[in-house]
Scaffold this active site. Sequence first.
Site, PDB file in Angstrom:
ATOM      1  N   ASP A  57       7.919 -11.393  -1.444  1.00 31.26           N
ATOM      2  CA  ASP A  57       8.482 -12.453  -2.281  1.00 31.26           C
ATOM      3  C   ASP A  57       7.568 -13.674  -2.297  1.00 31.26           C
ATOM      4  O   ASP A  57       7.349 -14.301  -3.335  1.00 31.26           O
ATOM      5  CB  ASP A  57       9.862 -12.877  -1.758  1.00 31.26           C
ATOM      6  CG  ASP A  57      10.903 -11.777  -1.867  1.00 31.26           C
ATOM      7  OD1 ASP A  57      10.648 -10.783  -2.575  1.00 31.26           O
ATOM      8  OD2 ASP A  57      11.971 -11.918  -1.250  1.00 31.26           O
ATOM      9  N   LEU A  92       0.822  -1.215   0.000  1.00 32.34           N
ATOM     10  CA  LEU A  92       0.000   0.000   0.000  1.00 32.34           C
ATOM     11  C   LEU A  92       0.852   1.259   0.000  1.00 32.34           C
ATOM     12  O   LEU A  92       0.554   2.223  -0.728  1.00 32.34           O
ATOM     13  CB  LEU A  92      -0.935  -0.002   1.213  1.00 32.34           C
ATOM     14  CG  LEU A  92      -1.866   1.206   1.337  1.00 32.34           C
ATOM     15  CD1 LEU A  92      -2.760   1.338   0.114  1.00 32.34           C
ATOM     16  CD2 LEU A  92      -2.702   1.096   2.616  1.00 32.34           C
ATOM     17  N   SER A  93       1.931   1.280   0.780  1.00 34.51           N
ATOM     18  CA  SER A  93       2.761   2.485   0.824  1.00 34.51           C
ATOM     19  C   SER A  93       3.445   2.730  -0.510  1.00 34.51           C
ATOM     20  O   SER A  93       3.604   3.887  -0.934  1.00 34.51           O
ATOM     21  CB  SER A  93       3.791   2.368   1.956  1.00 34.51           C
ATOM     22  OG  SER A  93       4.661   1.286   1.741  1.00 34.51           O
ATOM     23  N   GLU A  94       3.860   1.658  -1.191  1.00 36.41           N
ATOM     24  CA  GLU A  94       4.469   1.815  -2.513  1.00 36.41           C
ATOM     25  C   GLU A  94       3.455   2.354  -3.511  1.00 36.41           C
ATOM     26  O   GLU A  94       3.774   3.216  -4.343  1.00 36.41           O
ATOM     27  CB  GLU A  94       5.017   0.467  -2.994  1.00 36.41           C
ATOM     28  CG  GLU A  94       6.247  -0.003  -2.226  1.00 36.41           C
ATOM     29  CD  GLU A  94       6.636  -1.431  -2.545  1.00 36.41           C
ATOM     30  OE1 GLU A  94       7.814  -1.788  -2.346  1.00 36.41           O
ATOM     31  OE2 GLU A  94       5.756  -2.216  -2.979  1.00 36.41           O
TER      32      GLU A  94
END
EC number: 2.7.1.167
Length: 474
Positions: A267, A199-201
Amino acid sequence: MSIRLPDFTRATVLVAGDVMLDRYWFGLTSRISPEAPVPVVRINREEARPGGGANVALNVSSLGARTHLLGVVGRDDSAQQLASRCEALGVQPHFVLSEQSPTITKLRVLSRNQQLIRLDFEEIQGERVSFDRLDLLERYMPLLEACGVVVLSDYGKGTLFDVADLIGFARDRGRPVLIDPKGTDWRPYRGATLLTPNLSELEAVVGSCRDEADLVQRAERLREDLQLQALLVTRSERGVSLIAAGQPPLHLPSHAREVYDVTGAGDTVIATLAAALAAGSTLEDACRLGNQAAGIVVGKLGTATVSREELEQSLNPGAGSGVLDEDALLLAVQRARAAGQRIVMTNGVFDVLHVGHLRYLQAARELGDLLIVAVNDDDSVRRLKGPSRPLNAVPERMEMLAGLRCVDYVTAFGEDTPARLIGRVLPDLLVKGGDYRPEQIAGYEAVTANGGEVRVLDFHDGYSTTGLIEKARG
C-alpha cells in the site's frame, strides 16, 4: 542518486477499490488456556485503523496530497469508524452502501508485539455484486475529473468488478492508473499505466524467474501483452525492479533498516508512487521514493503510513530532518494519531549522550509506535545546571538524538519544564527516568486528564552526564 521530494500539496489522488477496517487488540499473555493449547491474552488496549484501499488513501494523504477514497461499506458501526478515521487525516470518503454485506473487518490479536491470530469478518462479493454498480460509476466520474492520478486498490473483494471500465474511463481522460494486482488473471487490468505486484504474485502469472535477467524478460513480455506502460515488481529484501517501456530495467536495493512487519508495505509503495506522479515526479523518481517509503513502513507495526517528514529524513539521514519545531511536531503528531499510532514522549537535557541514555530511549520507544524527545534549550540548561552547561549547544544535542534509530522526532523547549509543550502534544504515554512518582512529573495532569498514562522508567546504574564530566576533568 539524490532525489528531491516533490511538493505533494500540489497533488490530488483518487483511490478506488476494496476498503476495510483493521482492528487490533493488544494484551499480555502469561499462561496457556486449560481448555486448549493456546495462550490466554488479557486485552488492555484496542485500536482501529483504515485498511485495504483506505490504508492506501491514508498513505497518500500522510505525504500531504489531497486524497479522495471511493469504496463499498456495509450499513454498520465499522463503516462509521472507517469514515471518521479517514476524515481525521484529511481523506475524503465517498462510500457506496451495501445493504447485504458488512464492512470488511480484520481483527488481529497481539501480545508483546507478536500477532497471535487474525479474524476476518467479510462476505466476498464475487459474481453476486451486492451493491449498486451504477452508483459506484456515477461517483467515480466526477472524482476522476478532479484528480491527477488514479489508484485502483484490488484486494479481490469484488468492489472493482468493473475494473476494465474504470481503467478505460481514466485513460480517455489522460489519467495515469496504478494497480496493485490480485489473483492470476490480470487480463482485466489491460491498458493500466502501471502494476505493482510482488515477486510471488508475478511468478504466479508468468512462471518462476531463475534470475534477474529472466525476471526482466518475463515481465517485459507480460507488459507488452497487457499494454502497460510499466511494471514495478517488489522483491522483499532485494528491493524493487522497474520494467518500463522504452527504458532499461531499473533495479533498486531495499532501504529497510529492520523488517518488523510487512503488513501494508505494498500500500505504501503504490501510494507514494501515485502522490509523487501527481506532484510532477518522473516515473523513475517516483519509484525511488516508493522504494524508500517501503523501507520505512516495514519497521512499523501493522498497517501504517509514512509521513513526508519521515521520507525526507530517510532520504537525507544526515540533515537532521527528525528535528522539528513545535508547529511541525504538532502536525506530525496529528498525522500519527489519525493513523492509530501510539505516541510516547520524554524529555531531558541530553548534554553528553551515553549508553544509559541509549538504553533508556530504546526502552521508551518499545512502549509505542513513535517516540518524541523534548530537549531543554541552552538558556534553560544554564538556569538548571549552572553557567558552565551545556557542553553541547541545543542544535548539536538535537541532531545527535535524531540520529538514533529509536527516536522519531526531537524538539526544543525554553521553559524550565516541558509542561506547556506536553500539554499541546498530549502523548498517549509520558515517560521519565529516575525515582519520581508519576504525579511529580511535569505534564502529568494534562496527560492523565486526556486519558493518557505517565510512567517512570528505571535509570541504568553507573551512567550519568555529571559523572562523565567530572571524570573528564580529572
